[in-house]
Design an enzyme around this catalytic site. Structure first.
Site, PDB file in Angstrom:
ATOM      1  N   HIS A 269       0.782  -1.199  -0.035  1.00 59.26           N
ATOM      2  CA  HIS A 269       0.574  -0.157   0.037  1.00 59.26           C
ATOM      3  C   HIS A 269       1.735   1.666  -0.536  1.00 59.26           C
ATOM      4  O   HIS A 269       0.309   2.415  -1.232  1.00 59.26           O
ATOM      5  CB  HIS A 269      -1.258   0.433   1.056  1.00 59.26           C
ATOM      6  CG  HIS A 269      -1.900  -1.152   1.373  1.00 59.26           C
ATOM      7  ND1 HIS A 269      -1.656  -2.317   2.197  1.00 59.26           N
ATOM      8  CD2 HIS A 269      -3.098  -1.540   0.488  1.00 59.26           C
ATOM      9  CE1 HIS A 269      -3.166  -2.491   2.106  1.00 59.26           C
ATOM     10  NE2 HIS A 269      -3.151  -2.377   0.845  1.00 59.26           N
TER      11      HIS A 269
ATOM     12  N   LYS B 236     -17.441  -6.289   7.584  1.00 65.86           N
ATOM     13  CA  LYS B 236     -15.681  -7.087   7.822  1.00 65.86           C
ATOM     14  C   LYS B 236     -15.247  -7.104   9.243  1.00 65.86           C
ATOM     15  O   LYS B 236     -15.274  -6.735  10.220  1.00 65.86           O
ATOM     16  CB  LYS B 236     -14.536  -6.049   7.012  1.00 65.86           C
ATOM     17  CG  LYS B 236     -14.130  -6.242   5.159  1.00 65.86           C
ATOM     18  CD  LYS B 236     -13.390  -6.004   4.589  1.00 65.86           C
ATOM     19  CE  LYS B 236     -13.535  -6.844   3.126  1.00 65.86           C
ATOM     20  NZ  LYS B 236     -12.452  -5.610   2.572  1.00 65.86           N
TER      21      LYS B 236
ATOM     22  N   ARG C 257      -2.106  -6.104  -8.417  1.00 65.92           N
ATOM     23  CA  ARG C 257      -1.284  -7.559  -7.969  1.00 65.92           C
ATOM     24  C   ARG C 257      -1.313  -8.558  -9.208  1.00 65.92           C
ATOM     25  O   ARG C 257      -1.004  -8.798  -9.708  1.00 65.92           O
ATOM     26  CB  ARG C 257      -1.162  -7.983  -6.674  1.00 65.92           C
ATOM     27  CG  ARG C 257      -0.784  -6.986  -5.851  1.00 65.92           C
ATOM     28  CD  ARG C 257      -1.939  -7.251  -4.438  1.00 65.92           C
ATOM     29  NE  ARG C 257      -2.469  -7.259  -4.118  1.00 65.92           N
ATOM     30  CZ  ARG C 257      -3.475  -7.518  -3.498  1.00 65.92           C
ATOM     31  NH1 ARG C 257      -3.113  -8.247  -1.803  1.00 65.92           N
ATOM     32  NH2 ARG C 257      -4.763  -7.523  -3.022  1.00 65.92           N
TER      33      ARG C 257
ATOM     34  N   SER D  89      -2.901  -8.740   2.549  1.00 66.04           N
ATOM     35  CA  SER D  89      -3.106  -7.754   4.342  1.00 66.04           C
ATOM     36  C   SER D  89      -4.193  -9.343   5.004  1.00 66.04           C
ATOM     37  O   SER D  89      -3.568  -9.839   6.411  1.00 66.04           O
ATOM     38  CB  SER D  89      -4.261  -6.978   4.251  1.00 66.04           C
ATOM     39  OG  SER D  89      -3.098  -5.421   4.043  1.00 66.04           O
TER      40      SER D  89
HETATM   41  P1  ADP Z   1      -9.378  -3.907  -0.453  1.00 68.31           P
HETATM   42  O1  ADP Z   1     -10.446  -3.900   1.180  1.00 68.31           O
HETATM   43  O2  ADP Z   1     -10.407  -2.748  -0.510  1.00 68.31           O
HETATM   44  O3  ADP Z   1      -9.283  -4.711  -1.025  1.00 68.31           O
HETATM   45  P2  ADP Z   1      -7.347  -3.654   0.524  1.00 68.31           P
HETATM   46  O4  ADP Z   1      -7.037  -2.819   2.171  1.00 68.31           O
HETATM   47  O5  ADP Z   1      -7.346  -5.466   0.914  1.00 68.31           O
HETATM   48  O6  ADP Z   1      -8.395  -3.251   0.377  1.00 68.31           O
HETATM   49  O7  ADP Z   1      -6.335  -2.799  -0.629  1.00 68.31           O
HETATM   50  C1  ADP Z   1      -6.342  -1.879  -1.178  1.00 68.31           C
HETATM   51  C2  ADP Z   1      -6.008  -1.196  -2.282  1.00 68.31           C
HETATM   52  O8  ADP Z   1      -4.435  -1.430  -2.444  1.00 68.31           O
HETATM   53  C3  ADP Z   1      -6.423  -2.050  -3.958  1.00 68.31           C
HETATM   54  O9  ADP Z   1      -6.563  -1.695  -4.238  1.00 68.31           O
HETATM   55  C4  ADP Z   1      -5.529  -3.232  -3.593  1.00 68.31           C
HETATM   56  O10 ADP Z   1      -5.426  -3.965  -4.791  1.00 68.31           O
HETATM   57  C5  ADP Z   1      -3.840  -2.250  -2.880  1.00 68.31           C
HETATM   58  N1  ADP Z   1      -3.209  -3.478  -2.788  1.00 68.31           N
HETATM   59  C6  ADP Z   1      -3.565  -4.307  -1.837  1.00 68.31           C
HETATM   60  N2  ADP Z   1      -1.689  -4.836  -1.329  1.00 68.31           N
HETATM   61  C7  ADP Z   1      -1.605  -4.449  -2.435  1.00 68.31           C
HETATM   62  C8  ADP Z   1       0.323  -4.730  -2.848  1.00 68.31           C
HETATM   63  N3  ADP Z   1       0.581  -5.744  -1.514  1.00 68.31           N
HETATM   64  N4  ADP Z   1       0.787  -3.399  -3.536  1.00 68.31           N
HETATM   65  C9  ADP Z   1       0.114  -3.128  -3.773  1.00 68.31           C
HETATM   66  N5  ADP Z   1      -0.866  -2.398  -4.082  1.00 68.31           N
HETATM   67  C10 ADP Z   1      -1.825  -3.543  -2.848  1.00 68.31           C
END
Ligand code: ADP
Length: 158
Positions: free
Chosen positions: A18, A42, A91, A129
């Site tokens: 992120h 969630k 990803r 995550s």
């Molecule tokens: P959500 O519940 O909206 O998917 P996340 O916190 O999992 O929330 O992800 C938020 C954003 O960050 C999404 O666009 C996701 O694709 C991106 N994201 C998650 N992990 C990574 C990573 N390792 N590298 C780049 N982007 C990521």
């Protein structure tokens, strides 16, 4: 007019993946609003306050990054903050399918708002995550997956 992007997500917890997306987006926009979702359905490991505090710590000193909570439709949040862009990270092909559907539906609802996707840098592609949460729940060391300034134990149970 300022170019404002909203980066919406659960960030449970905020990872180096992120962080990298936000840092790479900063040269493209005047401001990035990291919007931490309050989705009651969630089951989050970290409270909304803990997630906001850990993210604020990462971008302390950079006034172009704003951290806020949100609920409801992302496009409505964007409109109320004058943001014309939604920022998302990509990803894998699975991410793409999900993001494509969401991006198209958001675009139908709000044609004035574009979703901007950044491809994950190669070293951050496997970071997820959900898996980071599992490592933490099982007492493992997740420090390599979160930004260095975040000490995970400071945020657990807060
Ligand atoms: P959500 O519940 O909206 O998917 P996340 O916190 O999992 O929330 O992800 C938020 C954003 O960050 C999404 O666009 C996701 O694709 C991106 N994201 C998650 N992990 C990574 C990573 N390792 N590298 C780049 N982007 C990521």
């Amino acid at each position: 007019m300022d170019k404002i992007a909203v980066f919406p997500g659960s960030f449970d917890p905020f990872t180096v993946g992120h962080e990298s997306i936000v840092k790479r987006a900063l040269p493209l926009f005047d401001r990035v609003i990291i919007a931490v979702g309050e989705n009651a359905e969630k089951k989050n490991l970290f409270t909304i306050e803990a997630r906001m505090n850990m993210i604020a710590k990462v971008f302390e000193g950079d006034s172009r990054v704003v951290v806020t909570r949100y609920s409801g439709l992302t496009v409505e949040f964007c409109r109320s903050h004058g943001a014309r862009y939604i920022l998302r990270g990509l990803r894998t092909a699975a991410d793409f399918e999900y993001e494509r559907a969401m991006g198209h539906m958001n675009w139908k609802m709000a044609p004035e708002i574009d979703t901007v996707f950044l491809l994950t840098s190669t070293e951050h592609t496997p970071i997820n995550s959900t898996i980071v949460r599992d490592i933490i729940k099982n007492g493992g060391d997740a420090s390599m997956f979160v930004p260095a300034v975040i000490s995970i134990s400071d945020y657990l149970g807060k």
